[in-house]
Design a protein around this motif. Structure first.
Motif, PDB file in Angstrom:
ATOM      1  N   GLU A  48     -11.519  -0.217  -2.543  1.00  0.00           N
ATOM      2  CA  GLU A  48     -10.737  -0.392  -1.322  1.00  0.00           C
ATOM      3  C   GLU A  48     -11.356   0.430  -0.196  1.00  0.00           C
ATOM      4  O   GLU A  48     -11.853   1.540  -0.416  1.00  0.00           O
ATOM      5  CB  GLU A  48      -9.289   0.042  -1.529  1.00  0.00           C
ATOM      6  N   GLU A 102       0.380   4.371  -0.521  1.00  0.00           N
ATOM      7  CA  GLU A 102      -0.067   5.619   0.110  1.00  0.00           C
ATOM      8  C   GLU A 102       0.282   5.651   1.595  1.00  0.00           C
ATOM      9  O   GLU A 102       0.713   6.683   2.120  1.00  0.00           O
ATOM     10  CB  GLU A 102      -1.568   5.816  -0.082  1.00  0.00           C
ATOM     11  N   ARG A 103       0.110   4.531   2.279  1.00  0.00           N
ATOM     12  CA  ARG A 103       0.432   4.496   3.706  1.00  0.00           C
ATOM     13  C   ARG A 103       1.908   4.811   3.926  1.00  0.00           C
ATOM     14  O   ARG A 103       2.264   5.558   4.846  1.00  0.00           O
ATOM     15  CB  ARG A 103       0.096   3.110   4.267  1.00  0.00           C
ATOM     16  N   ASP A 128       0.873  -1.181   0.000  1.00  0.00           N
ATOM     17  CA  ASP A 128       0.000   0.000   0.000  1.00  0.00           C
ATOM     18  C   ASP A 128       0.907   1.226   0.000  1.00  0.00           C
ATOM     19  O   ASP A 128       1.385   1.666   1.045  1.00  0.00           O
ATOM     20  CB  ASP A 128      -0.909  -0.003   1.229  1.00  0.00           C
ATOM     21  N   THR A 183       1.950   9.965  -3.891  1.00  0.00           N
ATOM     22  CA  THR A 183       1.085   8.847  -4.262  1.00  0.00           C
ATOM     23  C   THR A 183       0.576   9.010  -5.686  1.00  0.00           C
ATOM     24  O   THR A 183       0.580   8.047  -6.479  1.00  0.00           O
ATOM     25  CB  THR A 183      -0.099   8.745  -3.286  1.00  0.00           C
ATOM     26  N   LYS A 238      -7.490   6.665  -4.090  1.00  0.00           N
ATOM     27  CA  LYS A 238      -7.536   5.284  -3.622  1.00  0.00           C
ATOM     28  C   LYS A 238      -7.946   4.403  -4.789  1.00  0.00           C
ATOM     29  O   LYS A 238      -8.557   4.876  -5.761  1.00  0.00           O
ATOM     30  CB  LYS A 238      -8.522   5.128  -2.471  1.00  0.00           C
ATOM     31  N   ILE A 271      -6.469   3.608   0.219  1.00  0.00           N
ATOM     32  CA  ILE A 271      -5.512   2.514   0.026  1.00  0.00           C
ATOM     33  C   ILE A 271      -5.170   2.400  -1.454  1.00  0.00           C
ATOM     34  O   ILE A 271      -6.059   2.353  -2.308  1.00  0.00           O
ATOM     35  CB  ILE A 271      -6.080   1.181   0.552  1.00  0.00           C
ATOM     36  N   VAL A 272      -3.864   2.357  -1.752  1.00  0.00           N
ATOM     37  CA  VAL A 272      -3.399   2.226  -3.132  1.00  0.00           C
ATOM     38  C   VAL A 272      -2.376   1.096  -3.190  1.00  0.00           C
ATOM     39  O   VAL A 272      -1.164   1.316  -3.086  1.00  0.00           O
ATOM     40  CB  VAL A 272      -2.776   3.544  -3.646  1.00  0.00           C
ATOM     41  N   PRO A 273      -2.843  -0.153  -3.333  1.00  0.00           N
ATOM     42  CA  PRO A 273      -1.901  -1.271  -3.415  1.00  0.00           C
ATOM     43  C   PRO A 273      -1.234  -1.341  -4.778  1.00  0.00           C
ATOM     44  O   PRO A 273      -1.891  -1.199  -5.815  1.00  0.00           O
ATOM     45  CB  PRO A 273      -2.790  -2.496  -3.158  1.00  0.00           C
TER      46      PRO A 273
END
Length: 548
Positions: free
Chosen positions: A535, A183-184, A181, A340, A531, A539-541
């Motif tokens: 999700e 973004e985190r 992820d 991101t 995102k 969250i951007v996996p």
């Protein structure tokens, strides 16, 4: 027998509110008829909300402003709550003038200042006029080119700490890469960077340590708000006192201020103790926190009282990059959102990602210096500018005219009465908005590919006959605003953005697990985040592998 009528408290409140509303509406009508050019614009869809609901619900308000400008001209008005109106500027000359007069004529309205004071205190965000000029001047040395040149090493350190964690994750993942992820992690790298660079304090969120600052911002999730919170938000321009209601949104924001104030107070006290027992070096004295303590001294040329110092700490802790409440609520979050978006666009466009990596690899194992980041990496600069153009962290600037004014325009405007004019009269009290996203993405200024991610446009912009060059902002963008309230931390933001992005692209490749057509949605928060659609939360996996 004559009946006796008893008024309940609720009745009195309703009657009082009704009288107050009638007076307010009468004043609005009087102001509109006596002063100001009556402009064309879209009709209201609600007597109570005007068009506020449409703007609040739109995932990209810039598109609405585009549509209205195409129909009603580059300067028009829209109806707001309870018969109010807001003038929208899409004309380059009018926008340049608006920002140049932002400290003296176009200032924050009561609602905005109330919210700022409630959350961040009466610091640089809240200040107007001479107070703003004094406070800004006291902080300016912390953002000089010499200061940013020294801080670039801090940004690289954070990038390399992130690199170490990701190498461990990718080495233990399948051959196709680790799902991360991003973004985190962008939130973490940005927060640790500002902690060290601005306050000599390492939050260590990259190492997994808990941070009250990160927790406070994570709580600012505006999705799923109740009807009362949403009503208070949409009617806030008409009723500033709604900012004090105990709605969920307002409780979250007050909780943020409490958390930030506690942390800021601890850092200030720690630095005061260190300063009283050790000889301060030049770096500390010229840091953000050092300059604040210097301004606190009785004989300081640009003195701030303790309340102002604390407010600056809370302000800078929470935004730093952008020059106003609507444009600068978050320091680390604005940078993390931009990072991101950069990874999203490069994951969508693998050829561009490869081209950027090839440019960065010319330095081998050596990191580009700050001067090289500024002037020797044209494609990196193009990618960063295109992210700032297409995905500005905040969408608009809204101000209120402190006095009657006359706005110049670059082309004739047709008024509501059908008259063609070459300037616009603005009445005192009129709310005026510039759509940052709208101006950055309009085809009128940037050409038919304005909504496309195209870094190459920046390599040929000097020779392109686009009207965007009429805008005076940073590289013809108003992402950092312009004029006396232009972003104080602009160079800081750009250096951090470029240093971290260059470290990541040199060492890793990025792609979406489901391919480049992965849908990106909006996670609504104090600053909206991207995102992956479907999700929960922002969250951007991505699939991350070591670069070969």
């Amino acid at each position: 027998m004559t009946p006796v009528y008893q008024l309940r408290v609720s009745d009195v409140l309703v009657y009082a509110a009704g009288v107050w509303l009638l007076v307010k509406l009468a004043r609005r009508v009087t102001n509109r008829s006596a002063h100001g050019t009556k402009l064309r614009g879209p009709p209201s869809t609600s007597l109570i909300f005007g068009l506020n609901r449409e703007l609040a619900r739109s995932p990209n308000s810039g598109n609405l402003y585009h549509e209205w400008a195409a129909q009603y001209g580059p300067v028009y008005e829209i109806p707001t709550a309870f018969g109010g109106r807001k003038v929208i500027l899409c004309d380059p000359k009018a926008v340049n003038y608006f920002y140049s007069m932002e400290r003296s004529i176009y200032i924050k309205g009561k609602l905005l200042r109330t919210v700022i004071a409630n959350i961040f205190g009466q610091g640089l965000l809240w200040a107007e006029g001479e107070d703003h000029k004094r406070q800004r001047k006291a902080l300016t040395p912390a953002f000089s080119n010499a200061a940013i040149r020294r801080l670039t090493e801090v940004f690289y350190d954070s990038g390399y700490k992130l690199k170490t964690h990701w190498e461990t994750m990718t080495d233990n993942a399948p051959a196709e890469g680790a799902i991360i992820d991003v973004e985190r992690w962008m939130n973490r790298v940005a927060l640790d960077s500002i902690g060290i660079a601005g306050f000599s304090h390492d939050f260590k969120t990259l190492d997994g340590e808990y941070s009250a600052v990160a927790a406070a911002f994570d709580s600012l999730n505006f999705e799923g708000q109740g009807i009362i919170s949403n009503l208070a938000f949409m009617l806030g321009t008409a009723f500033p006192w709604l900012a004090r209601m105990p709605t969920k949104r307002n409780r979250i924001m007050r909780g943020l201020r409490l958390s930030m104030s506690t942390i800021a107070d601890e850092l200030l006290e720690r630095t005061r103790r260190e300063k009283s027992t050790h000889v301060s070096d030049e770096t500390r004295d010229r840091s953000i926190i050092g300059l604040l303590l210097k301004a606190e001294e009785q004989d300081a040329e640009l003195r701030m009282d303790p309340g102002e110092v604390m407010a600056q700490m809370v302000n800078i802790r929470s935004h730093l990059k952008n020059p106003d409440f609507n444009e600068q609520l978050e320091c680390y979050e604005t940078t993390s959102v931009s990072l991101t978006w950069a990874l999203i666009e490069l994951a969508r466009n693998q050829g561009m990602q490869t081209k950027l990596r090839e440019e960065l690899n010319q330095f081998g194992a050596t990191d580009p210096t700050w001067d090289q980041l500024v002037s020797s990496l044209p494609y990196l600069n193009a990618v960063v500018l295109e992210i700032l153009r297409l995905h500005p962290p905040l969408g608009e600037t809204t101000r209120q005219a402190a006095v009657d004014d006359v706005l110049p325009v670059s082309e004739p405007i047709t008024t509501a009465a059908g008259q063609v004019v070459d300037n616009i009269a603005i009445a005192k009290g009129t709310v005026v908005t510039v759509s940052i996203r709208g101006m950055n993405q309009t085809e009128v200024l940037w050409g038919p590919d304005a909504k496309e991610f195209k870094p190459e446009r920046w390599l040929t912009l000097a020779d392109d006959p686009v009207r965007a060059k009429e805008i005076q902002g940073h590289h013809h963008l108003i992402t950092f605003l312009d004029g006396p309230r232009t972003c104080l931390g602009k160079s800081f933001a750009l250096a951090e953005f470029k240093a971290v992005l260059s470290t990541l692209i040199r060492n890793f490749t990025f792609e979406f697990p489901d391919g480049p057509e992965t849908e990106i949605a909006t996670h609504r928060a104090l600053i909206n985040r991207p995102k992956v659609a479907g999700e929960p939360g922002g969250i951007v996996p991505m699939r991350v592998r070591r670069a070969e």
